[in-house]
Scaffold this active site. Structure first.
Site, short mmCIF file in Angstrom:
data_model
loop_
_atom_site.label_atom_id
_atom_site.label_comp_id
_atom_site.label_asym_id
_atom_site.label_seq_id
_atom_site.Cartn_x
_atom_site.Cartn_y
_atom_site.Cartn_z
N ASP A 1 -64.47 -48.27 -49.39
CA ASP A 1 -65.13 -48.76 -50.59
C ASP A 1 -65.20 -50.29 -50.60
OD1 ASP A 1 -65.22 -46.15 -51.44
OD2 ASP A 1 -64.18 -46.50 -53.33
N HIS B 1 -71.52 -47.98 -53.98
CA HIS B 1 -70.36 -48.14 -54.86
C HIS B 1 -70.78 -48.98 -56.07
CE1 HIS B 1 -66.23 -47.70 -55.87
NE2 HIS B 1 -65.86 -48.94 -55.62
N HIS C 1 -69.70 -53.16 -59.64
CA HIS C 1 -68.41 -52.50 -59.88
C HIS C 1 -68.07 -52.37 -61.36
CE1 HIS C 1 -64.17 -51.37 -58.91
NE2 HIS C 1 -64.74 -50.93 -57.80
N HIS D 1 -60.10 -49.44 -48.39
CA HIS D 1 -60.92 -50.61 -48.73
C HIS D 1 -60.75 -51.64 -47.61
CE1 HIS D 1 -59.69 -48.73 -52.55
NE2 HIS D 1 -60.81 -49.21 -53.09
#
Length: 254
Positions: free
Chosen positions: A65, A116, A120, A210
């Site tokens: 991500d 994603h 965010h 990540h």
């Protein structure tokens, strides 16, 4: 004006989905579908990196991500060396926009590119217009760079609900959650990240990592080597679902 969204569905729908998940807020409910249930469909074919049949093989999906980042090139080197495909849930602002060549390389080397969101934002806390913008801007940016529009999305912090699913369906996106987390965002030692990933993984797992955190990429070779030694085969998320495929508007979680 933002609409209030708490999706409560009848228990009768659970048989098809297999799982009822609870949002991180503790009050929102939504149905999820397991990879094994998605594989029962027969209208898709395995994509890159061979023709692994996850109905028979012990498959696992490695996902990252919030990239690309300055660490992505090294990660791509590792994945190429070990012939492991991954699924990248990319962020738009300050990531896709900052590292366009890495996005192109990910696509060129056979990885699955997904969204994603752009900035965010927590999707359950913003307006419909903002949600649509979070989806569309990211999808537009990926398509412009690679020629292929994402079909998968991971909501920031995993926070979603049925209304977000409705808007994701409009954009042609299926939501992909996870069952393995190493909490690498707390920046534990690389050895700890490896140990946590290996310990939690089972067949059909979707591993969340990540690559923007400094200790994550060094942990990846150990994760790959140890899971391969246990008989796991690495695939992209779409491959995990093949011969079925993720359906826009649905939420998937092992």
């Amino acid at each position: 004006m933002m609409k209030k969204r708490n999706g409560f569905r009848a228990a009768a729908t659970l048989a098809a989905a297999g799982t009822l998940a609870f949002g991180l807020s503790g009050c929102t409910q939504y149905d999820t579908t397991k990879p094994s249930a998605a594989r029962k469909a027969d209208d898709a074919k395995p994509a890159a990196f061979g023709t692994v049949d996850c109905r028979k093989a012990k498959c696992v999906a490695l996902t990252f991500d919030a990239g690309p980042s300055e660490n992505s090139a090294k990660l791509l080197d590792i994945l190429k060396e070990k012939q492991v495909p991954a699924t990248f849930f990319l962020l738009g602002k300050n990531h896709i926009a900052k590292h366009p060549e890495l996005v192109k390389r990910m696509a060129r080397e056979g990885h699955e590119l997904a969204s994603h969101t752009w900035d965010h934002k927590i999707l359950t806390k913003i307006s419909d217009a903002e949600i649509r913008d979070e989806f569309k801007r990211t999808d537009d940016a990926v398509e412009k760079l690679t020629g292929k529009r994402p079909t998968l999305m991971r909501p920031p912090q995993g926070r979603t609900d049925d209304h977000v699913s409705e808007l994701a369906k409009e954009e042609g996106l299926a939501q992909i959650l996870w069952d393995v987390t190493t909490k690498d965002y707390t920046v534990p030692p690389s050895k700890t990240i490896t140990e946590r990933a290996v310990k939690q993984t089972h067949r059909d797992s979707i591993i969340l990592l990540h690559d923007l955190y400094k200790n994550t990429v060094p942990a990846v070779p150990g994760i790959i080597d140890q899971l391969k030694a246990k008989g796991y085969v690495f695939v992209t998320v779409p491959q995990l679902f093949a011969p079925g495929k993720p359906v826009p508007g649905k939420i998937y979680k092992p």
